[in-house]
Write a protein that holds these residues in place. Sequence first.
Motif, PDB file in Angstrom:
ATOM      1  N   ALA A  52       0.608  62.488  42.969  1.00  0.00           N
ATOM      2  CA  ALA A  52       0.623  62.597  44.317  1.00  0.00           C
ATOM      3  C   ALA A  52      -0.853  62.654  44.784  1.00  0.00           C
ATOM      4  CB  ALA A  52       1.367  63.958  44.788  1.00  0.00           C
ATOM      5  N   SER A  53      -1.896  63.041  43.924  1.00  0.00           N
ATOM      6  CA  SER A  53      -3.059  63.256  44.399  1.00  0.00           C
ATOM      7  C   SER A  53      -4.160  62.025  44.040  1.00  0.00           C
ATOM      8  CB  SER A  53      -3.630  64.616  43.827  1.00  0.00           C
ATOM      9  OG  SER A  53      -3.984  64.104  42.333  1.00  0.00           O
ATOM     10  N   ASP A  54      -5.229  62.303  44.873  1.00  0.00           N
ATOM     11  CA  ASP A  54      -6.151  61.257  44.529  1.00  0.00           C
ATOM     12  C   ASP A  54      -6.756  61.132  42.944  1.00  0.00           C
ATOM     13  OD1 ASP A  54      -5.831  60.517  47.223  1.00  0.00           O
ATOM     14  OD2 ASP A  54      -7.627  61.857  47.841  1.00  0.00           O
ATOM     15  N   ASP A  55      -6.515  62.339  42.187  1.00  0.00           N
ATOM     16  CA  ASP A  55      -6.763  62.185  40.808  1.00  0.00           C
ATOM     17  C   ASP A  55      -6.158  60.847  40.148  1.00  0.00           C
ATOM     18  OD1 ASP A  55      -8.083  64.598  41.181  1.00  0.00           O
ATOM     19  OD2 ASP A  55      -6.586  65.583  39.999  1.00  0.00           O
ATOM     20  N   SER A  56      -5.125  60.397  40.518  1.00  0.00           N
ATOM     21  CA  SER A  56      -4.449  59.050  39.859  1.00  0.00           C
ATOM     22  C   SER A  56      -4.521  58.054  40.790  1.00  0.00           C
ATOM     23  CB  SER A  56      -2.942  59.443  39.712  1.00  0.00           C
ATOM     24  OG  SER A  56      -2.195  59.744  41.189  1.00  0.00           O
ATOM     25  N   ALA A  57      -5.797  57.826  41.545  1.00  0.00           N
ATOM     26  CA  ALA A  57      -6.215  56.787  42.249  1.00  0.00           C
ATOM     27  C   ALA A  57      -5.992  55.431  41.486  1.00  0.00           C
ATOM     28  CB  ALA A  57      -7.409  57.017  43.047  1.00  0.00           C
ATOM     29  N   TYR A  58      -6.331  55.548  40.394  1.00  0.00           N
ATOM     30  CA  TYR A  58      -6.226  54.202  39.505  1.00  0.00           C
ATOM     31  C   TYR A  58      -5.185  53.983  38.681  1.00  0.00           C
ATOM     32  CZ  TYR A  58      -9.281  50.331  37.349  1.00  0.00           C
ATOM     33  OH  TYR A  58      -9.491  49.240  37.306  1.00  0.00           O
ATOM     34  N   VAL A  59      -4.043  54.772  38.944  1.00  0.00           N
ATOM     35  CA  VAL A  59      -2.848  54.495  38.218  1.00  0.00           C
ATOM     36  C   VAL A  59      -1.732  53.936  39.127  1.00  0.00           C
ATOM     37  CG1 VAL A  59      -0.987  55.783  37.038  1.00  0.00           C
ATOM     38  CG2 VAL A  59      -3.475  56.781  37.039  1.00  0.00           C
ATOM     39  N   VAL A  60      -1.365  52.596  38.359  1.00  0.00           N
ATOM     40  CA  VAL A  60      -0.486  51.937  39.322  1.00  0.00           C
ATOM     41  C   VAL A  60       0.802  51.402  38.318  1.00  0.00           C
ATOM     42  CG1 VAL A  60      -0.194  49.493  40.669  1.00  0.00           C
ATOM     43  CG2 VAL A  60      -2.060  51.068  40.669  1.00  0.00           C
ATOM     44  N   GLY A  61       1.896  51.507  38.784  1.00  0.00           N
ATOM     45  CA  GLY A  61       3.147  50.886  38.226  1.00  0.00           C
ATOM     46  C   GLY A  61       3.348  51.556  36.700  1.00  0.00           C
ATOM     47  N   GLU A  62       2.899  52.911  36.583  1.00  0.00           N
ATOM     48  CA  GLU A  62       3.063  53.407  35.480  1.00  0.00           C
ATOM     49  C   GLU A  62       4.116  54.360  35.218  1.00  0.00           C
ATOM     50  OE1 GLU A  62       1.845  52.923  32.329  1.00  0.00           O
ATOM     51  OE2 GLU A  62       0.630  51.264  33.193  1.00  0.00           O
ATOM     52  N   GLU A  63       4.599  54.571  34.227  1.00  0.00           N
ATOM     53  CA  GLU A  63       5.816  55.848  33.873  1.00  0.00           C
ATOM     54  C   GLU A  63       5.179  56.812  33.052  1.00  0.00           C
ATOM     55  OE1 GLU A  63      10.465  55.294  33.230  1.00  0.00           O
ATOM     56  OE2 GLU A  63       9.093  54.859  31.697  1.00  0.00           O
ATOM     57  N   ILE A  64       4.986  57.950  33.586  1.00  0.00           N
ATOM     58  CA  ILE A  64       4.441  58.958  32.673  1.00  0.00           C
ATOM     59  C   ILE A  64       5.567  59.707  32.137  1.00  0.00           C
ATOM     60  CG2 ILE A  64       2.856  61.104  32.411  1.00  0.00           C
ATOM     61  CD1 ILE A  64       1.260  59.928  34.916  1.00  0.00           C
ATOM     62  N   VAL A  65       5.510  60.127  30.680  1.00  0.00           N
ATOM     63  CA  VAL A  65       6.542  60.656  29.813  1.00  0.00           C
ATOM     64  C   VAL A  65       6.203  62.012  29.835  1.00  0.00           C
ATOM     65  CG1 VAL A  65       7.801  60.855  27.799  1.00  0.00           C
ATOM     66  CG2 VAL A  65       7.316  58.486  28.442  1.00  0.00           C
ATOM     67  N   VAL A  66       7.127  63.038  30.219  1.00  0.00           N
ATOM     68  CA  VAL A  66       6.911  64.588  30.018  1.00  0.00           C
ATOM     69  C   VAL A  66       8.276  64.920  29.212  1.00  0.00           C
ATOM     70  CG1 VAL A  66       6.472  66.612  31.390  1.00  0.00           C
ATOM     71  CG2 VAL A  66       6.048  64.409  32.231  1.00  0.00           C
ATOM     72  N   ASP A  67       8.242  65.063  27.924  1.00  0.00           N
ATOM     73  CA  ASP A  67       9.299  65.254  27.238  1.00  0.00           C
ATOM     74  C   ASP A  67       9.096  66.000  25.882  1.00  0.00           C
ATOM     75  OD1 ASP A  67       8.029  63.394  25.393  1.00  0.00           O
ATOM     76  OD2 ASP A  67       9.665  62.164  25.172  1.00  0.00           O
ATOM     77  N   GLY A  68       7.831  66.707  25.832  1.00  0.00           N
ATOM     78  CA  GLY A  68       7.536  67.456  24.608  1.00  0.00           C
ATOM     79  C   GLY A  68       7.506  66.875  23.178  1.00  0.00           C
ATOM     80  N   GLY A  69       7.429  65.391  23.514  1.00  0.00           N
ATOM     81  CA  GLY A  69       7.447  64.758  22.350  1.00  0.00           C
ATOM     82  C   GLY A  69       8.550  64.214  21.727  1.00  0.00           C
ATOM     83  N   ILE A  70       9.917  64.376  22.379  1.00  0.00           N
ATOM     84  CA  ILE A  70      11.177  63.887  21.584  1.00  0.00           C
ATOM     85  C   ILE A  70      11.372  62.519  21.696  1.00  0.00           C
ATOM     86  CG2 ILE A  70      12.410  64.127  23.829  1.00  0.00           C
ATOM     87  CD1 ILE A  70      14.578  65.417  22.081  1.00  0.00           C
ATOM     88  N   SER A  71      10.793  61.701  22.682  1.00  0.00           N
ATOM     89  CA  SER A  71      10.959  60.245  22.457  1.00  0.00           C
ATOM     90  C   SER A  71      10.333  59.710  21.293  1.00  0.00           C
ATOM     91  CB  SER A  71      10.553  59.730  23.840  1.00  0.00           C
ATOM     92  OG  SER A  71       9.140  59.840  24.131  1.00  0.00           O
ATOM     93  N   LEU A  72       9.195  60.441  20.747  1.00  0.00           N
ATOM     94  CA  LEU A  72       8.399  59.904  19.621  1.00  0.00           C
ATOM     95  C   LEU A  72       9.271  59.945  18.343  1.00  0.00           C
ATOM     96  CD1 LEU A  72       5.076  61.937  20.065  1.00  0.00           C
ATOM     97  CD2 LEU A  72       5.529  59.249  20.663  1.00  0.00           C
ATOM     98  N   VAL A  73      10.276  60.873  18.258  1.00  0.00           N
ATOM     99  CA  VAL A  73      11.223  60.968  16.973  1.00  0.00           C
ATOM    100  C   VAL A  73      12.532  60.476  17.256  1.00  0.00           C
ATOM    101  CG1 VAL A  73       9.472  62.898  15.906  1.00  0.00           C
ATOM    102  CG2 VAL A  73      11.484  63.524  17.777  1.00  0.00           C
ATOM    103  N   CYS A  74      12.804  60.324  18.485  1.00  0.00           N
ATOM    104  CA  CYS A  74      14.206  60.208  18.946  1.00  0.00           C
ATOM    105  C   CYS A  74      14.645  58.784  19.531  1.00  0.00           C
ATOM    106  CB  CYS A  74      14.919  61.037  19.776  1.00  0.00           C
ATOM    107  SG  CYS A  74      15.029  62.836  19.095  1.00  0.00           S
TER     108      CYS A  74
END
Length: 252
Positions: A228-250
């Motif tokens: 939401a903030s200007d910290d991500s001003a250069y991030v476009v069309g991305e999907e940030i995973v927040v999953d504790g790493g479970i997608s790495l093993v599952c």
Amino acid sequence: MNKLSGKTALITGGSSGIGLASAKLFLAEGARLAITGRDPERLETARQQLGDDTLALVSEAGCLNDIEALLEQVGQHFQTLDILFLNAGIAEPTPLELTTEDQFDRIMRVNFKGVFFTIQKALPMLKPGASIIVTTSITNRSGTPNFSVYAASKAALRSMVQSLGLTLIGQGIRVNAINPGPIDTEGFNRLPLPGDVFQAIKTDIEGRSPIKRFGAPEEVAKVALFLASDDSAYVVGEEIVVDGGISLVCLP
């Protein structure tokens, strides 16, 4: 730190879970805020937690008439939007042999159709530099037995974020997604499953997770703040995973 000072945000599905945690954090960072929810009582409880300056509106995320009425009210109150966080969604088991057309249509209407048309109808209110955030799910990249329709709706959102990210960046509007894994929310805990089945699923997820626990809504909210903030001003069309790493093993 007032990362959202002077900005106005609309969070759909803001009465509980990830949406409510994000609403609290956005307020703490200086945003003016509107939230939606389907349940009037739960929405009023959230409004009391957020304060009288928060605009809390009952709205059905998959109903185009409700979407139009919502944005009209938000426009009258705030005129413009800097942040549109499309977090409302539903999850239901859909075993192949038992899923009805009504159930299929309801899930896709709320989780995909409603998001698309909310973005479309909010465009006149979105200022250059605005951020659109969409909640997807790690199920959109994996085979998910008994939740195939939900997973497909979230996969549709992932594709849409990429396409609309390219479509809108020329207008100075960024579109990105948050991809949560297992998060301990009211919505997850309300899944319509027998108690023993639900507990078995939860225990299995915790056991397979590298971090050995469910995530907290507040942990996802911090990623929403980044997008939401200007910290991500250069991030476009991305999907940030927040999953504790479970997608790495599952996931494949």
